[in-house]
Motif scaffolding. Structure first.
Motif, PDB file in Angstrom:
ATOM      1  N   SER A  68       0.839  -1.208   0.000  1.00 37.65           N
ATOM      2  CA  SER A  68       0.000   0.000   0.000  1.00 37.65           C
ATOM      3  C   SER A  68       0.871   1.254   0.000  1.00 37.65           C
ATOM      4  O   SER A  68       0.547   2.239  -0.665  1.00 37.65           O
ATOM      5  N   GLU A  69       1.979   1.227   0.722  1.00 37.37           N
ATOM      6  CA  GLU A  69       2.892   2.368   0.709  1.00 37.37           C
ATOM      7  C   GLU A  69       3.497   2.561  -0.680  1.00 37.37           C
ATOM      8  O   GLU A  69       3.653   3.704  -1.148  1.00 37.37           O
ATOM      9  N   ASP A  71       2.049   1.640  -3.499  1.00 41.27           N
ATOM     10  CA  ASP A  71       0.975   2.187  -4.337  1.00 41.27           C
ATOM     11  C   ASP A  71       0.787   3.673  -4.072  1.00 41.27           C
ATOM     12  O   ASP A  71       0.614   4.471  -5.008  1.00 41.27           O
ATOM     13  N   GLU A  72       0.817   4.043  -2.810  1.00 39.86           N
ATOM     14  CA  GLU A  72       0.665   5.452  -2.455  1.00 39.86           C
ATOM     15  C   GLU A  72       1.837   6.273  -3.003  1.00 39.86           C
ATOM     16  O   GLU A  72       1.645   7.367  -3.541  1.00 39.86           O
ATOM     17  N   ALA A  73       3.040   5.719  -2.887  1.00 39.64           N
ATOM     18  CA  ALA A  73       4.217   6.419  -3.417  1.00 39.64           C
ATOM     19  C   ALA A  73       4.109   6.561  -4.934  1.00 39.64           C
ATOM     20  O   ALA A  73       4.451   7.611  -5.501  1.00 39.64           O
ATOM     21  N   ARG A  74       3.609   5.505  -5.611  1.00 41.46           N
ATOM     22  CA  ARG A  74       3.444   5.573  -7.062  1.00 41.46           C
ATOM     23  C   ARG A  74       2.416   6.646  -7.422  1.00 41.46           C
ATOM     24  O   ARG A  74       2.624   7.445  -8.345  1.00 41.46           O
ATOM     25  N   THR A  75       1.308   6.691  -6.658  1.00 51.51           N
ATOM     26  CA  THR A  75       0.286   7.707  -6.893  1.00 51.51           C
ATOM     27  C   THR A  75       0.860   9.103  -6.668  1.00 51.51           C
ATOM     28  O   THR A  75       0.637  10.023  -7.468  1.00 51.51           O
ATOM     29  N   LEU A  76       1.599   9.258  -5.566  1.00 51.95           N
ATOM     30  CA  LEU A  76       2.213  10.557  -5.273  1.00 51.95           C
ATOM     31  C   LEU A  76       3.208  10.948  -6.361  1.00 51.95           C
ATOM     32  O   LEU A  76       3.303  12.121  -6.747  1.00 51.95           O
ATOM     33  N   GLU A  79       1.243  12.141  -9.314  1.00 53.18           N
ATOM     34  CA  GLU A  79       0.733  13.485  -9.035  1.00 53.18           C
ATOM     35  C   GLU A  79       1.856  14.516  -9.141  1.00 53.18           C
ATOM     36  O   GLU A  79       1.660  15.602  -9.695  1.00 53.18           O
TER      37      GLU A  79
END
Length: 187
Positions: A68-69, A71-76, A79
């Motif tokens: 999840s981290e 995925d969040e890092a990829r999303t960030l 962005e």
């Protein structure tokens, strides 16, 4: 884990006959046997309390957290890349606008310089005309002063000449003629 215990147990038992020469292996006085029993008991306790499944669950939970981290890092990251692209576009737009402003300012400055040059030329022409007018006026005043002076000198000279050539009888005759001219003009 059970496979590990089955693999480890025969290897530990295989070392037993080599140590058995010094005494019986299955004895509480044999330290190797006591260590083997403690290890097997420890493994049994771990299996009884389901520690391997707990460890597996904890590792799975940690892997899910890491995923999840990620995925969040990829999303960030995505962005951030979109923000970077947006800022780069804005920077290009601002640079283009600044270039247009500079070009406009240069054009206006050249127009203002040309206008100032024309204003300066017309101002110089007006001042030259005013100076020429002043010179002509001064020249006319000087000529008038010279004429007035010449007339004054001529009158004074004529007075002296006439006064020197005139006698008292001529003077009386001129006065009487002048009085008669005045009377004739007044009546």
């Amino acid at each position: 884990m059970r496979k590990l215990a089955l693999v480890l147990t025969p290897s530990l038992l295989a070392t037993g006959p080599a140590l058995a020469a010094s005494g019986p292996f299955v004895s509480l006085s044999n330290t190797n046997f006591v260590v083997l029993l403690a290890f097997l008991l420890f493994i049994g306790v771990l299996l009884y309390f389901k520690v391997p499944s707990l460890l597996g669950g904890m590792l799975d939970k940690r892997a899910a957290g890491i995923q999840s981290e990620l995925d969040e890092a990829r999303t960030l990251r995505e962005e951030a890349q979109s923000l970077l692209a947006s800022y780069e576009r804005k920077q290009k737009e601002v640079q283009a606008q600044a270039d247009r402003i500079v070009a406009t300012a240069r054009e206006e400055a050249s127009i203002a310089a040309e206008q100032a040059k024309q204003d300066l030329d017309s101002s110089i022409a007006r001042r030259l005309q005013a100076a020429e007018d002043q010179i002509a006026s001064a020249e006319a005043a000087a000529v008038k002063d010279v004429r007035d002076q010449a007339i004054s000198i001529a009158v004074a000279t004529a007075r002296e000449v006439i006064a020197g050539q005139m006698t008292a009888d001529d003077s009386n005759r001129l006065i009487e003629e002048s009085i008669k001219d005045v009377e004739a003009k007044l009546h």
